[in-house]
Enzyme design. Structure first.
Site, PDB file in Angstrom:
ATOM      1  N   TYR A  71       0.741  -1.167  -0.144  1.00 26.40           N
ATOM      2  CA  TYR A  71       0.062  -0.012   0.043  1.00 26.40           C
ATOM      3  C   TYR A  71       0.890   1.073   0.131  1.00 26.40           C
ATOM      4  CZ  TYR A  71      -3.638  -3.360   1.571  1.00 26.40           C
ATOM      5  OH  TYR A  71      -4.439  -4.368   1.913  1.00 26.40           O
ATOM      6  N   TYR A 216     -11.681  -8.830   3.560  1.00 30.94           N
ATOM      7  CA  TYR A 216     -11.489  -7.588   3.251  1.00 30.94           C
ATOM      8  C   TYR A 216     -12.606  -7.216   1.995  1.00 30.94           C
ATOM      9  CZ  TYR A 216      -8.587  -9.035  -1.137  1.00 30.94           C
ATOM     10  OH  TYR A 216      -8.038  -9.598  -2.299  1.00 30.94           O
ATOM     11  N   GLY A 292     -12.265   0.162   5.182  1.00 25.81           N
ATOM     12  CA  GLY A 292     -11.312   1.257   5.042  1.00 25.81           C
ATOM     13  C   GLY A 292     -12.086   2.657   5.407  1.00 25.81           C
TER      14      GLY A 292
END
Length: 337
Positions: A71, A216, A292
């Site tokens: 990331y 996720y 997120g």
């Protein structure tokens, strides 16, 4: 000159629901704060707002944070370490940090012993910690024997560099090969209402072997937030600008389903995003949903999903509403589907 981060005083933490993460014994919040969106692959973002979102997560009782070397190749890890400075050193007060490695900066995969060891050292420096709670192989690498990958992770556990070792995006065969050398502590798979492939084999395997599961993209990379329509566009630096899931007939069909889900969520006093996260958390074998956020408001709304209890009737209704959805994929180290 780098702007110095102010030390945030965390107080008034509510008792968010926690769960034992598989056989690890780690007590983690059912919502984990994911940091892919602050690594640079989701377009531009405001760093101060992102740090405030991390602070808000802690104030809400979230103690689990997931990041990755890939990331932004250190950018996301450094920002997370900066935001949690003082909390991820010493006692940590129960903060659990997970990161991932094995992806090359130029694209592609490398889970060799040398590259993973190098990645762990880089992640330790970026996060500003002496030990990583959970280190995960980001993607399976068919060019490296599973014995080599699992073996180096066990060595890193023995050395105290990492506490537990997991995998991400692995299938049953790949997990079994890894487990022949050392246990798979956790699995991080993609899982949401438009991507249910792990239900047939992967989740039964993780349940049988007591593997912690961190799902996720529970919001389908934003599709299940209810904020998109047929005219939504993305910055060129946002990987979704190249994804077939966010263009054409597939998008139109799935957006119609999102609107139906939003109506049902409203009947339950929820947003469609909260419904989607609660659905993931209600699935057998799933311990944690990784969500997120770039702002405090985003994570506050998502965290509320941890307290939502969906009945068998609710789950059946959701199945009916999503019948006919177009399955969607996501980004890989080699590109976007």
């Amino acid at each position: 000159m780098e702007k110095q981060a102010k030390t945030h005083v965390f107080e008034g933490r509510p008792a968010m629901k926690r769960i034992s993460l598989g056989a690890t014994g780690l007590q983690v919040s059912r919502i984990a704060f994911g940091t892919w969106q602050i690594g640079g692959q989701w377009g531009t973002f405001d760093e101060d707002r992102a740090i405030n979102a991390i602070h808000e997560a802690r104030d809400l009782g979230i103690n689990f944070f997931d990041t990755a070397q890939a990331y932004g190749f250190g950018a996301s890890e450094r920002l997370l370490g900066k935001a949690l400075r003082g909390e991820i050193t010493g006692d940590r007060e129960g903060v659990v940090i997970a990161t991932k490695g094995g992806v090359l900066p130029e694209g592609g995969r490398d889970t060799s012993a040398d590259y993973l060891r190098q990645g762990v050292e880089q992640s330790l420096r970026a996060l500003g910690v002496e030990t990583i709670d959970l280190y995960q192989v980001h993607w399976p690498d068919p060019t490296v024997p599973a014995a080599e990958t699992a073996g180096v992770l066990q060595a890193l556990v023995d050395e105290g560099k990492i506490r537990f070792a997991g995998v991400s995006n692995y299938d049953v065969r790949q997990m079994a090969e890894f487990a022949a050398v050392r246990p798979v502590d956790t699995l991080q798979p993609p899982y949401h209402l438009f991507r249910r492939g792990i239900e047939a084999e992967v989740l039964p395997y993780t349940i049988e072997h007591n593997i912690g599961v961190l799902a996720y993209s529970p919001l389908a990379s934003g599709l299940l937030t209810g904020r998109f329509d047929e005219n939504t566009t993305f910055e060129e630096s946002d990987w979704r600008s190249q994804s077939t899931a966010f263009t054409g007939g597939a998008l139109k069909r799935n957006l119609a389903i999102v609107r139906r889900l939003a109506e049902f969520a409203q009947e339950r006093g929820l947003t469609v995003a909260q419904l989607a996260i609660a659905w993931v958390l209600a699935r057998p074998g799933v311990h944690v949903a990784i969500v997120g956020a770039r702002s405090s408001g985003n994570i506050k709304a998502s965290a509320a999903a941890a307290d939502v209890e969906l009945s068998a009737e609710d789950l059946s209704r959701i199945d009916d509403l999503t019948a006919g959805a177009v399955p969607i994929e996501g980004a890989t180290p080699e590109g976007v589907v």
